[in-house]
Motif scaffolding. Structure first.
Motif, PDB file in Angstrom:
ATOM      1  N   MET A 231      -0.107  -3.534  -5.751  1.00  0.00           N
ATOM      2  CA  MET A 231      -0.968  -4.923  -5.092  1.00  0.00           C
ATOM      3  C   MET A 231      -2.300  -4.443  -5.488  1.00  0.00           C
ATOM      4  SD  MET A 231       1.105  -6.638  -2.091  1.00  0.00           S
ATOM      5  CE  MET A 231       1.033  -5.324  -1.029  1.00  0.00           C
ATOM      6  N   GLN A 232      -2.663  -4.021  -6.562  1.00  0.00           N
ATOM      7  CA  GLN A 232      -4.216  -3.493  -6.997  1.00  0.00           C
ATOM      8  C   GLN A 232      -5.384  -4.410  -6.794  1.00  0.00           C
ATOM      9  OE1 GLN A 232      -3.991  -1.509 -10.530  1.00  0.00           O
ATOM     10  NE2 GLN A 232      -2.638  -0.038 -10.052  1.00  0.00           N
ATOM     11  N   ASN A 233      -4.756  -5.698  -6.576  1.00  0.00           N
ATOM     12  CA  ASN A 233      -6.206  -6.913  -6.201  1.00  0.00           C
ATOM     13  C   ASN A 233      -5.988  -7.174  -4.749  1.00  0.00           C
ATOM     14  OD1 ASN A 233      -6.823  -7.823  -8.927  1.00  0.00           O
ATOM     15  ND2 ASN A 233      -4.615  -8.386  -9.227  1.00  0.00           N
ATOM     16  N   LEU A 234      -5.297  -6.313  -3.918  1.00  0.00           N
ATOM     17  CA  LEU A 234      -5.266  -6.497  -2.397  1.00  0.00           C
ATOM     18  C   LEU A 234      -6.736  -6.253  -1.849  1.00  0.00           C
ATOM     19  CD1 LEU A 234      -3.133  -7.413  -0.197  1.00  0.00           C
ATOM     20  CD2 LEU A 234      -3.111  -4.880   0.447  1.00  0.00           C
ATOM     21  N   GLU A 235      -7.187  -7.384  -1.256  1.00  0.00           N
ATOM     22  CA  GLU A 235      -8.566  -7.190  -0.126  1.00  0.00           C
ATOM     23  C   GLU A 235      -8.296  -7.193   1.153  1.00  0.00           C
ATOM     24  OE1 GLU A 235     -11.173 -10.277  -1.654  1.00  0.00           O
ATOM     25  OE2 GLU A 235     -10.994  -9.590  -3.807  1.00  0.00           O
ATOM     26  N   ALA A 253      -0.631   5.203   4.001  1.00  0.00           N
ATOM     27  CA  ALA A 253      -2.063   5.815   3.628  1.00  0.00           C
ATOM     28  C   ALA A 253      -1.826   6.262   2.205  1.00  0.00           C
ATOM     29  CB  ALA A 253      -2.094   7.237   4.569  1.00  0.00           C
ATOM     30  N   GLN A 254      -0.704   6.605   1.911  1.00  0.00           N
ATOM     31  CA  GLN A 254      -0.570   6.907   0.317  1.00  0.00           C
ATOM     32  C   GLN A 254      -0.593   6.047  -0.594  1.00  0.00           C
ATOM     33  OE1 GLN A 254      -0.096  10.222  -0.439  1.00  0.00           O
ATOM     34  NE2 GLN A 254      -0.263   9.745  -2.681  1.00  0.00           N
ATOM     35  N   GLY A 255       0.013   4.597  -0.222  1.00  0.00           N
ATOM     36  CA  GLY A 255      -0.128   3.654  -1.004  1.00  0.00           C
ATOM     37  C   GLY A 255      -1.507   2.832  -0.977  1.00  0.00           C
ATOM     38  N   LEU A 256      -2.318   3.115   0.127  1.00  0.00           N
ATOM     39  CA  LEU A 256      -3.505   2.508   0.241  1.00  0.00           C
ATOM     40  C   LEU A 256      -4.526   3.226  -0.823  1.00  0.00           C
ATOM     41  CD1 LEU A 256      -4.327   2.515   4.024  1.00  0.00           C
ATOM     42  CD2 LEU A 256      -4.075   0.533   2.561  1.00  0.00           C
ATOM     43  N   LYS A 257      -4.313   4.474  -1.302  1.00  0.00           N
ATOM     44  CA  LYS A 257      -5.064   5.343  -2.362  1.00  0.00           C
ATOM     45  C   LYS A 257      -5.004   4.552  -3.408  1.00  0.00           C
ATOM     46  CE  LYS A 257      -4.262   9.713  -0.302  1.00  0.00           C
ATOM     47  NZ  LYS A 257      -3.682  11.187  -0.627  1.00  0.00           N
ATOM     48  N   SER A 258      -4.266   3.454  -3.584  1.00  0.00           N
ATOM     49  CA  SER A 258      -4.224   2.701  -4.873  1.00  0.00           C
ATOM     50  C   SER A 258      -4.777   1.309  -4.777  1.00  0.00           C
ATOM     51  CB  SER A 258      -2.810   2.298  -5.416  1.00  0.00           C
ATOM     52  OG  SER A 258      -2.010   3.839  -5.518  1.00  0.00           O
ATOM     53  N   ALA A 282      -7.708  10.760   5.031  1.00  0.00           N
ATOM     54  CA  ALA A 282      -7.145  11.273   3.567  1.00  0.00           C
ATOM     55  C   ALA A 282      -7.415  10.258   2.694  1.00  0.00           C
ATOM     56  CB  ALA A 282      -5.933  11.930   3.558  1.00  0.00           C
ATOM     57  N   ALA A 283      -7.015   8.782   3.240  1.00  0.00           N
ATOM     58  CA  ALA A 283      -7.130   7.843   2.235  1.00  0.00           C
ATOM     59  C   ALA A 283      -8.413   7.039   2.180  1.00  0.00           C
ATOM     60  CB  ALA A 283      -6.143   6.752   2.672  1.00  0.00           C
ATOM     61  N   PHE A 284      -9.456   7.266   3.043  1.00  0.00           N
ATOM     62  CA  PHE A 284     -10.709   6.417   3.127  1.00  0.00           C
ATOM     63  C   PHE A 284     -11.498   6.732   1.758  1.00  0.00           C
ATOM     64  CE2 PHE A 284     -10.727   6.305   7.950  1.00  0.00           C
ATOM     65  CZ  PHE A 284      -9.742   5.072   7.987  1.00  0.00           C
TER      66      PHE A 284
END
Length: 566
Positions: A231-235, A253-258, A282-284
Motif C-alpha cells: 500500500m505505497q499510496n497509503l496516507e 514498523a518494518q512495513g511503515l518503512k515502505s 527507527a521507522a520515522f
C-alpha cells in the motif's frame, strides 16, 4: 461507543422535488437498457426499407403512445428508491450515497441492494453507525461489481459478523479503485483481518485505512505489517484502541518503512511499551511526509523517550503531536526538550495528563517559543509548578498563532493568572481558553476582566472557568460587567464543583445584561448555581424581552432553554 440517532420528518405540504436519481446522474449516464439496444438495431434494419409517410406517422404515434415495459419498470424503480431515501431523510448527491447513522434495518438493506445497479458511477458509499445491518452485508457485496468505480467505503460500527467480513474480502477485488476503507468499531474484524485484506495487490490505490477498536489480535498486527509494503499510496493509517497489537509492532514498523507517503499515523491506546518508542523511532526516518502522530493513552510508554527520540526530530512536516496520558517521566521530558522545539511546522501539541512533567518541564515549556506556527497547546492536568508555569507564560508571548490554550487542573495558576494574561494580551488569535479547576481567586478574574476591557482577547469564542469555587460574588460581578466586550463569545462555563452549590449573587443581573449584547453566545454553563425566585423571574423576563436562544445549563437544580428569534 455510540452516536445519537436522528430521525427526520416533514409536516405539511411538500414542494415538488427533482428525482434523486436525476440529481445523482447529473454528470453520469445510465447504462442502456435492452429495449434501447433493440431499438437501435431496428433503426439500422429499417434503413433499407422506407414505408409511406402516412404509415410511418401511424407507427410513430403508436410507438409514442406505448412506452416500453423496461422504461416503465425503470421509472417505477427510480420512484421507489427516491421514496426510500426520503424516508431516511437523506438525499443522494452526485456519486455519493451517504446513509450514515440512518438506523437501517434488514428491509432497508434490501432497498440499498436494489439501488446499487442504478448507480454505476458511485464513488462513495457510507453506511456506518447502522447497528442492525450486521449479518446482511453479503447481499450488498454481491452487487459490488456494479459499482466498480467505488473509491470510499465506510462500514464503521455496523456490528459486522464473521460472514460479513468474509463476504467483504471476496468483494474488494471487484472495486480496484478503492482509496478509503473504514471498518472501525466492528469487533469481528479482529482475528479475521486477513480474510478482508488478503486480496490487496501490490500497487493498491488505498490511501486511508481505519481499523479503530476492531479487537485486532497480535496476528492481525503482524499481517498489517506484511500488507503495508503493498500500500505505497497509503496516507492515513488508524489502528487506535487495539490493545493487543503492541506485541506485533516490530512487523508494523518494518512495513511503515515502505509507506513514504504516510501523512497520518494513529496508535492511540494500542498497548505500546517503552521499547515501542525505539521500534517506531527507527521507522520515522522513512516517514518524511508525516503530518499527524498520535501515541496517546499508552500508559506503559513512559520512559521510552529517554534514549529513543532522535528520529522524531526528522519529521520536519509534522503538524500534530499527541502524547497525552503517556506517563512521561522526567527523563522523557528532558529528551523531548531537545526534539519538540525542532518541529518547526508543529501546529497542535497535546501533553495533557502527564503529571510527572509538572516540575521538570521548565526548559521544554520555555522552548515552545521556537514553534511560531503552534495553534493548539494542551497542558491540562500536568501538575505544573510555579517555575514551570512562569516559563510557559513567558513562552506564550512568542506564539502569535495560538488559538486553543488549555491549562485546566493546574492548581498553581490560582493567584498567578496575571503572569499568563500579561503575555496573552499580545495574542490576536486566541479563540479557546480553558482554565477549569485552576484554584482561581477573585483577583484572577478581576485581572481577566481588565484585560478584556482593554480590547484584548477580542476573538475569544469559548471561555471555561468552571470549578473555581474560591471566586467570590464580587469577582463574578466584575467579570460579568466586562463580558460584553467579547463579541465573538459562543460558550461560557462558570459551573461549580460537583460537591458544592451556591446561591447566585447580584452579579447574575450583570450576566443577563452582558448576554443581551453578545450576538453569538448559545451556551452558559452554571451547574450547581441556584437561582432564587427573584432571579428566576429575571430570567423569565429576559426571555420574554429578548427571545434569544441561549441555553443556561443549571444542572440538576434548574434548566432554562429559550428559542432564538429569527
Amino acid at each position: 461507543m455510540s452516536q445519537r440517532r436522528k430521525k427526520n420528518s416533514s409536516d405539511g405540504e411538500t414542494k415538488p422535488r427533482t428525482s434523486f436519481v436525476n440529481k445523482f446522474f447529473r454528470s453520469s449516464k445510465l447504462r442502456p437498457t435492452k429495449a434501447e439496444s433493440r431499438k437501435k438495431s431496428n433503426d439500422l434494419e429499417a434503413a433499407d426499407f422506407q414505408p409511406s409517410d402516412d404509415a410511418q406517422k401511424t407507427e410513430n404515434i403508436l410507438d409514442a403512445a406505448k412506452p416500453l415495459p423496461s422504461e416503465m419498470e425503470l421509472g417505477s424503480r427510480m420512484e421507489k428508491n427516491e421514496q426510500f431515501l426520503q424516508k431516511l431523510g437523506r438525499k443522494a448527491v452526485n456519486k455519493c450515497l451517504d446513509l450514515n447513522n440512518c438506523g437501517l434495518t434488514t428491509t432497508d438493506v434490501r432497498e440499498v441492494v436494489a439501488l446499487l445497479p442504478l448507480l454505476p458511477d458511485l464513488e462513495k458509499l457510507d453506511i456506518s453507525w447502522n447497528d442492525l445491518i450486521g449479518g446482511t452485508l453479503r447481499s450488498v457485496t454481491q452487487q459490488m461489481h456494479l459499482v466498480s468505480k467505488l473509491k470510499i467505503l465506510r462500514l464503521g460500527s455496523c456490528r459486522l459478523t464473521t460472514d460479513d467480513v468474509r463476504a467483504l474480502g471476496e468483494a474488494l477485488e471487484a472495486i480496484p479503485e478503492l482509496e478509503e476503507l473504514n471498518l472501525s468499531w466492528n469487533s469481528k474484524v479482529g482475528g479475521n483481518l486477513p480474510l478482508i485484506l488478503q486480496k490487496f495487490q501490490e500497487g493498491s490505490k488505498i490511501q486511508t485505512l481505519e481499523l479503530v477498536d476492531c479487537d485486532l489480535t497480535s496476528e492481525d498486527g503482524a499481517f498489517v505489517g506484511q500488507l503495508l509494503p503493498m500500500m505505497q499510496n497509503l496516507e492515513v493509517l488508524d489502528l487506535s484502541i487495539n490493545r493487543n497489537i503492541g506485541g506485533s509492532l516490530n512487523s508494523i514498523a518494518q512495513g511503515l518503512k515502505s509507506t513514504s507517503n504516510l501523512k497520518v499515523l494513529k496508535l492511540h491506546s494500542c498497548g505500546l511499551s517503552q521499547k515501542s518508542v525505539r521500534i517506531l523511532d527507527a521507522a520515522f526516518r522513512y516517514l518524511c511526509e508525516l503530518r499527524r502522530l498520535d501515541l496517546s493513552c499508552n500508559k506503559e510508554l513512559g520512559g521510552g523517550f529517554e534514549d529513543s527520540s532522535a528520529q522524531l526530530a526528522t519529521l520536519e512536516h509534522l503538524e500534530v503531536l499527541d502524547l497525552h496520558q503517556c506517563s512521561l517521566t522526567v527523563d522523557d521530558v528532558m529528551s523531548l526538550t531537545q526534539v519538540i522545539p525542532l518541529l518547526s511546522s508543529l501546529q497542535e501539541l497535546d501533553l495533557s495528563a502527564n503529571k510527572k512533567m509538572g516540575g521538570s518541564s521548565e526548559n521544554l515549556l520555555s522552548r515552545l517559543r521556537f514553534l511560531p506556527a503552534l495553534k493548539s497547546l494542551l497542558i491540562n492536568n500536568c501538575a505544573l509548578q510555579s517555575e514551570t508555569f512562569t516559563a510557559l507564560a513567558e513562552a506564550s508571548a512568542h506564539l502569535p498563532a495560538l488559538e486553543v490554550f488549555d491549562l485546566s487542573w493546574n492548581k498553581c495558576i490560582g493567584g498567578n493568572l496575571k503572569l499568563l494574561l500579561e503575555t496573552l494580551k499580545f495574542s490576536e488569535s486566541l479563540q479557546v481558553l480553558r482554565l477549569s479547576s485552576c484554584s482561581l481567586v477573585t483577583e484572577d478574574v478581576a485581572v481577566l476582566a481588565s484585560l478584556i476591557q482593554t480590547g484584548h482577547l477580542a476573538k475569544l469564542q469559548k471561555l471555561i472557568l468552571s470549578y473555581n469555587d474560591s471566586i467570590c460574588d464580587t469577582g463574578w460581578a466584575i467579570f460579568c460587567q466586562n463580558m460584553w466586550f467579547l463579541k465573538e463569545l459562543t460558550e461560557l462555563d462558570i459551573s461549580l464543583r460537583p460537591s458544592t452549590s451556591r446561591d447566585c449573587g447580584q452579579w447574575f443581573r450583570h450576566l443577563l445584561c452582558a448576554v443581551t449584547t453578545l450576538p453569538k453566545i448559545t451556551e452558559i454553563g452554571m451547574k450547581r448555581w441556584i437561582l432564587p425566585a427573584t432571579q428566576e423571574e429575571e430570567l423569565e423576563r429576559f426571555h420574554q424581552d429578548h427571545r434569544c436562544s441561549i441555553h443556561f445549563d443549571l444542572g440538576e437544580f434548574q434548566e432554562a432553554d429559550f428559542p432564538r428569534l429569527n
